[in-house]
Every structure is written in C-alpha cells, then in structure tokens.
Design a protein around this motif. Structure first.
Motif, PDB file in Angstrom:
ATOM      1  N   TYR A 153       8.691   7.437 -10.869  1.00 50.89           N
ATOM      2  CA  TYR A 153       9.517   7.387 -12.075  1.00 50.89           C
ATOM      3  C   TYR A 153      10.901   7.962 -11.776  1.00 50.89           C
ATOM      4  N   MET A 154      11.869   7.632 -12.625  1.00 52.48           N
ATOM      5  CA  MET A 154      13.218   8.170 -12.491  1.00 52.48           C
ATOM      6  C   MET A 154      13.160   9.679 -12.702  1.00 52.48           C
ATOM      7  N   ALA A 155      13.868  10.417 -11.877  1.00 52.15           N
ATOM      8  CA  ALA A 155      13.840  11.875 -11.952  1.00 52.15           C
ATOM      9  C   ALA A 155      14.939  12.367 -12.894  1.00 52.15           C
ATOM     10  N   ASP A 156      14.650  12.310 -14.193  1.00 52.49           N
ATOM     11  CA  ASP A 156      15.518  12.893 -15.205  1.00 52.49           C
ATOM     12  C   ASP A 156      14.841  14.191 -15.626  1.00 52.49           C
ATOM     13  N   ILE A 157      15.351  15.313 -15.150  1.00 59.48           N
ATOM     14  CA  ILE A 157      14.673  16.601 -15.329  1.00 59.48           C
ATOM     15  C   ILE A 157      15.676  17.639 -15.810  1.00 59.48           C
ATOM     16  N   VAL A 202      19.708  25.626 -16.802  1.00 63.39           N
ATOM     17  CA  VAL A 202      19.799  26.044 -15.403  1.00 63.39           C
ATOM     18  C   VAL A 202      20.132  24.853 -14.514  1.00 63.39           C
ATOM     19  N   HIS A 203      19.327  23.790 -14.620  1.00 65.83           N
ATOM     20  CA  HIS A 203      19.524  22.583 -13.814  1.00 65.83           C
ATOM     21  C   HIS A 203      19.305  21.349 -14.682  1.00 65.83           C
ATOM     22  N   VAL A 204      20.047  20.295 -14.389  1.00 63.28           N
ATOM     23  CA  VAL A 204      19.802  18.973 -14.970  1.00 63.28           C
ATOM     24  C   VAL A 204      19.921  17.966 -13.839  1.00 63.28           C
ATOM     25  N   LEU A 205      18.866  17.186 -13.652  1.00 59.74           N
ATOM     26  CA  LEU A 205      18.897  16.096 -12.686  1.00 59.74           C
ATOM     27  C   LEU A 205      18.860  14.781 -13.450  1.00 59.74           C
ATOM     28  N   GLY A 257      17.571  11.858 -10.260  1.00 59.14           N
ATOM     29  CA  GLY A 257      17.363  12.641  -9.046  1.00 59.14           C
ATOM     30  C   GLY A 257      18.597  13.306  -8.487  1.00 59.14           C
ATOM     31  N   VAL A 258      19.727  13.216  -9.187  1.00 60.24           N
ATOM     32  CA  VAL A 258      20.987  13.808  -8.735  1.00 60.24           C
ATOM     33  C   VAL A 258      21.356  14.944  -9.684  1.00 60.24           C
ATOM     34  N   PHE A 259      21.739  16.104  -9.125  1.00 63.26           N
ATOM     35  CA  PHE A 259      22.115  17.238  -9.960  1.00 63.26           C
ATOM     36  C   PHE A 259      23.379  16.930 -10.759  1.00 63.26           C
ATOM     37  N   ALA A 260      23.290  17.000 -12.075  1.00 60.40           N
ATOM     38  CA  ALA A 260      24.448  16.938 -12.966  1.00 60.40           C
ATOM     39  C   ALA A 260      24.871  18.363 -13.316  1.00 60.40           C
ATOM     40  N   ILE A 261      23.889  19.261 -13.423  1.00 57.30           N
ATOM     41  CA  ILE A 261      24.114  20.695 -13.582  1.00 57.30           C
ATOM     42  C   ILE A 261      23.232  21.393 -12.564  1.00 57.30           C
ATOM     43  N   ARG A 262      23.818  22.284 -11.801  1.00 55.33           N
ATOM     44  CA  ARG A 262      23.065  23.041 -10.797  1.00 55.33           C
ATOM     45  C   ARG A 262      23.450  24.507 -10.930  1.00 55.33           C
ATOM     46  N   ASP A 263      22.456  25.339 -11.100  1.00 49.24           N
ATOM     47  CA  ASP A 263      22.675  26.777 -11.299  1.00 49.24           C
ATOM     48  C   ASP A 263      23.641  27.035 -12.455  1.00 49.24           C
ATOM     49  N   GLY A 281      24.009   8.757 -13.973  1.00 51.21           N
ATOM     50  CA  GLY A 281      23.344   8.067 -15.071  1.00 51.21           C
ATOM     51  C   GLY A 281      24.012   6.762 -15.452  1.00 51.21           C
ATOM     52  N   ARG A 282      23.241   5.934 -16.164  1.00 51.46           N
ATOM     53  CA  ARG A 282      23.742   4.698 -16.752  1.00 51.46           C
ATOM     54  C   ARG A 282      23.143   4.607 -18.142  1.00 51.46           C
ATOM     55  N   PRO A 283      23.898   4.124 -19.124  1.00 50.46           N
ATOM     56  CA  PRO A 283      23.328   3.973 -20.467  1.00 50.46           C
ATOM     57  C   PRO A 283      22.137   3.028 -20.434  1.00 50.46           C
ATOM     58  N   LEU A 284      21.103   3.367 -21.178  1.00 53.67           N
ATOM     59  CA  LEU A 284      19.906   2.535 -21.250  1.00 53.67           C
ATOM     60  C   LEU A 284      19.849   1.839 -22.594  1.00 53.67           C
ATOM     61  N   VAL A 285      19.228   0.673 -22.604  1.00 49.26           N
ATOM     62  CA  VAL A 285      19.024  -0.065 -23.846  1.00 49.26           C
ATOM     63  C   VAL A 285      17.528  -0.201 -24.087  1.00 49.26           C
TER      64      VAL A 285
END
Length: 99
Positions: free
Chosen positions: A36-40, A65-68, A71-77, A86-90
C-alpha cells in the motif's frame, strides 16, 4: 474534540484513514499494509495541539513528529522538508492529472 473526550483516538484515526479510503474507493490507501502507499503520520500525543483559530487560521499544529506521503518525508522531526510527493486523489482511487 479528543481533548474534550467527545471522540476516542482509535475512532478518530479509523475515521480519517481506512474508513475514508473505503468510502472514497481509494484502493491501496488508508491502511498500513504491504504494497500500500505509505501515507503515515507520527504524532506526539503529549504535545499535540492545534494552534489555528478563526482569527488566525494559518498556523501549524504542534506535536506532529513525522509525515510520510507516498513513502517520502514531508515532515521529519517536526520540520517541513519541502518534498512534494503527493498528488490529489479523486473518488475511485485515481490521481487527479490536472485535466
């Protein structure tokens, strides 16, 4: 609403993740599963606080703390990385391509 005891944390997380993905037909999203997509998002519940108000709505919250995203860190520490993974989803799970 969490701090007021109106909603429980498990109910809130479920509503914003798997339930929303199921309702919108987003396959491979909303759950922590292999493939699955790693949106965490990782939160520190001890410091979690929404700072936005009606008078000053453009405030970051505390305690993230973190947002992925994919699977890519958007917020780290606690700091924005400026990565735009990200890409907008429909509805139905497809990504919006701008057309």
């Amino acid at each position: 609403m969490l701090d007021e005891g109106l909603l429980t944390l498990p109910y809130t997380v479920r509503s914003m993740t798997g339930l929303a993905a199921d309702f919108l037909g987003w396959s491979e999203r909303g759950y922590l599963r292999e493939g699955y997509m790693a949106d965490i998002t990782v939160l520190n519940l001890q410091t979690l606080d929404d700072l936005a108000t009606y008078e000053n709505p453009h405030q970051y919250s505390r305690g993230t703390v973190h947002v992925l995203v994919n699977g890519v860190f958007a917020i780290r520490d606690g700091e924005a990385t400026m990565a735009l993974a990200g890409r907008p989803l429909v509805r139905g799970g497809g990504a919006f391509d701008g057309e």
